[in-house]
Design an enzyme around this catalytic site. Structure first.
Site, short mmCIF file in Angstrom:
data_model
loop_
_atom_site.label_atom_id
_atom_site.label_comp_id
_atom_site.label_asym_id
_atom_site.label_seq_id
_atom_site.Cartn_x
_atom_site.Cartn_y
_atom_site.Cartn_z
N GLU A 152 10.24 -4.05 25.64
CA GLU A 152 11.65 -4.12 24.83
C GLU A 152 12.56 -4.63 25.64
OE1 GLU A 152 11.18 0.58 23.38
OE2 GLU A 152 13.20 -0.26 23.79
N CYS A 182 19.38 -6.57 28.53
CA CYS A 182 18.82 -5.76 29.24
C CYS A 182 17.28 -5.71 29.11
CB CYS A 182 19.15 -4.36 28.84
SG CYS A 182 18.23 -3.01 29.49
N CYS A 229 5.98 3.55 32.30
CA CYS A 229 6.78 3.77 33.99
C CYS A 229 6.04 4.72 34.38
CB CYS A 229 8.37 4.09 33.77
SG CYS A 229 8.73 4.23 35.09
N CYS A 266 10.74 10.37 34.90
CA CYS A 266 11.97 11.24 34.89
C CYS A 266 11.99 11.91 33.46
CB CYS A 266 13.10 10.25 34.86
SG CYS A 266 13.19 9.26 36.41
N CYS A 278 13.25 10.54 29.87
CA CYS A 278 13.31 9.14 29.57
C CYS A 278 11.74 8.84 28.69
CB CYS A 278 12.89 8.50 30.87
SG CYS A 278 12.82 6.83 30.64
N CYS A 323 15.91 2.38 26.58
CA CYS A 323 14.72 1.49 26.43
C CYS A 323 13.54 2.61 26.56
CB CYS A 323 14.58 0.40 27.48
SG CYS A 323 15.26 -1.32 26.94
N1 SAH Z 1 13.66 2.58 36.30
C1 SAH Z 1 14.98 2.24 36.51
C2 SAH Z 1 15.48 1.21 35.24
C3 SAH Z 1 15.26 1.65 33.86
S1 SAH Z 1 15.75 3.10 33.25
C4 SAH Z 1 15.95 3.14 36.67
O1 SAH Z 1 15.37 4.33 36.54
O2 SAH Z 1 16.89 3.10 37.03
C5 SAH Z 1 17.44 2.58 32.66
C6 SAH Z 1 18.74 3.40 32.76
O3 SAH Z 1 18.30 4.27 31.36
C7 SAH Z 1 18.51 4.54 33.79
O4 SAH Z 1 19.68 4.89 34.21
C8 SAH Z 1 17.92 5.64 32.98
O5 SAH Z 1 17.93 7.13 33.53
C9 SAH Z 1 18.45 5.44 31.71
N2 SAH Z 1 17.98 6.32 30.53
C10 SAH Z 1 16.73 6.71 30.46
N3 SAH Z 1 16.46 7.45 29.35
C11 SAH Z 1 17.85 7.68 28.65
C12 SAH Z 1 18.25 8.21 27.47
N4 SAH Z 1 17.34 8.98 26.89
N5 SAH Z 1 19.71 8.18 27.52
C13 SAH Z 1 20.42 7.49 28.04
N6 SAH Z 1 20.03 6.82 29.12
C14 SAH Z 1 18.74 6.80 29.45
FE1 SF4 Z 2 11.20 5.16 34.85
FE2 SF4 Z 2 12.72 5.98 33.04
FE3 SF4 Z 2 12.60 7.16 35.34
FE4 SF4 Z 2 13.43 4.60 34.91
S1 SF4 Z 2 14.61 6.55 34.40
S2 SF4 Z 2 12.35 5.27 36.76
S3 SF4 Z 2 12.23 3.92 33.53
S4 SF4 Z 2 10.93 7.24 33.85
#
Ligand code: SAH
Ligand code: SF4
Length: 387
Positions: free
Chosen positions: A108, A129, A136, A140, A143, A372
């Site tokens: 995406e 973005c 991934c 986390c 996510c 995303c």
């Molecule tokens: N892996 C990298 C970049 C991609 S995630 C990272 O973790 O920084 C980009 C951002 O989106 C991160 O700050 C992540 O924590 C946030 N994010 C992921 N899922 C989300 C959600 N459901 N609501 C809001 N932010 C989210």
């Molecule tokens: Fe991966 Fe999502 Fe954690 Fe970023 S926030 S490192 S995309 S699992």
């Protein structure tokens, strides 16, 4: 948010392995190749313009290059492009693009129209973005990108190609916002955040190659200060990025200001706890002289209580960082919830009262900016459910 393009049928898997992609060749690589072939130097400039300015998706479009040269190039390079599989959003709102890659994977990109830029120095035309991996591995808990694990790294051209593909899509719209001429099409995207699917610093070499193409005068010519890399905190790679010559901006997905809270939602915190992360950020800030952004998703009952504000403000002070508060965006199938607006405001005010620079965006319509992975997940599941 409605789909404006329905899901198109899957692409067949390629029968033969792909050749190296032409867009992954630097100017120097191609100059050496052209010298070997006895091609005049101006041909190289013509080719680079087709690739990075006109965003050509086929050899046939490169009309001012002799057919024999195009055939020669096609014998040693692939010319890949991203196929638009799905598009969400309408009008001037945030748009989410789902791309189908040559192996049938999906990634995406999210296009965010001009608004007071969070990551640039002033209001920008459009921020894109972009994703760096399919899925991934970092898992986390909140996510969508990590829900089904990691599938593969993107190649450099698949990362930088998201910018080209969005601009190509924009130029094809009946009411294109593109103001340039056919000879010199204007750019749509002038600010990039690497915050899409995947952990950019876990695909380091491809990330750097892609960002260098986007940054190069012969590429998309987007200034390094207009490119922000977001990471969940891979400490050695933050240090490595600090030592690169480019002035990329850094954002840290913090989401917890103590090891107990962060460790509960981000497994990476066990490998690189906050102390180590903070030291790497200090190194980055010292090398770049740039302000770091701390991303902090507010999740109800997890990290939104006042006990987090004092350590968060302390950390922001120590790093001279600003804090970007993002109310959690609900992910289907996950238990986490967004706190009420009052709770979010109270958290932001407590940070401000502690002398910390914090931004909080509560308005709807930006709700897909930072999340995303959801469109891809939905699509993968719909395809899996098809007979
Ligand atoms: N892996 C990298 C970049 C991609 S995630 C990272 O973790 O920084 C980009 C951002 O989106 C991160 O700050 C992540 O924590 C946030 N994010 C992921 N899922 C989300 C959600 N459901 N609501 C809001 N932010 C989210
Ligand atoms: Fe991966 Fe999502 Fe954690 Fe970023 S926030 S490192 S995309 S699992």
């Amino acid at each position: 948010m409605n789909d404006t393009i329905p899901l198109s049928p899957p692409a067949p898997a390629p029968a033969t392995p792909r050749l190296p992609d032409l867009r992954d060749q630097s100017r120097d690589d191609l100059a050496a190749r052209f010298a070997e072939w006895g091609e005049p130097a101006y041909r190289l400039d013509q080719l680079l313009r087709w690739l990075h300015v006109h965003r050509a998706a086929s050899w046939d479009e490169m009309t001012n290059l002799p057919r024999s040269l195009r055939q020669r190039l096609a014998a040693v390079y692939s010319l890949g492009s991203l196929i638009l599989a799905r598009l969400q959003g309408a009008g001037d709102t945030t748009r989410k693009f789902l791309w189908r890659l040559h192996d049938g994977s999906f990634v995406e990109s999210v296009l965010i129209p001009a608004n007071p830029a969070l990551y640039g120095e002033r209001a920008d035309r459009h921020t894109l973005c972009i994703s760096t991996q399919v899925g991934c591995a970092y898992g986390c808990r909140f996510c969508a990108s990590g829900l089904d694990g990691w599938k593969r790294n993107l190649e450099p051209w698949e990362i930088s190609g998201q910018v080209l593909a969005v601009e190509r899509w924009n130029a094809s719209q009946p009411r294109s916002t593109e103001a340039g001429t056919a000879e010199a099409p204007d750019r749509l995207v002038n600010n990039i955040v690497v915050m899409g699917m995947g952990e950019p610093l876990a695909n380091y070499d491809a990330l750097l190659a892609a960002l260098r193409t986007l940054n190069a005068p012969w590429g998309a010519a987007i200034g390094a200060r207009k490119i922000t890399v977001s990471t969940s905190g891979i400490v050695p790679r933050i240090r490595q990025l600090a030592d690169e010559p480019e002035q990329f901006r850094l954002a840290i997905s913090l989401h917890g200001a103590t090891d107990a809270v962060r460790g509960r939602i981000m497994p990476i915190n066990r490998k690189y706890p906050l102390d180590q992360l903070a030291a790497a950020c200090e190194h980055y800030a010292a090398r770049k002289g740039k302000m770091i952004t701390l991303e902090y998703i507010l999740i109800a009952g997890v990290n939104d209580d006042s006990a987090q504000t004092a350590p968060l403000a302390r950390l922001a002070h120590r790093l001279h960082a600003k804090v970007n508060l993002i109310p959690y965006n609900k992910v289907e199938g996950l238990e986490w919830e967004r706190p009420g607006d009052d709770r979010c405001r109270a958290f932001a005010e407590a940070l401000e009262a502690a002398g910390c620079t914090a931004t909080l965006r509560l308005e709807k319509g930006h709700d897909i900016d930072a999340a995303c992975g959801q469109l891809r997940l939905k699509t993968e599941r719909e395809l899996a459910a098809q007979p």
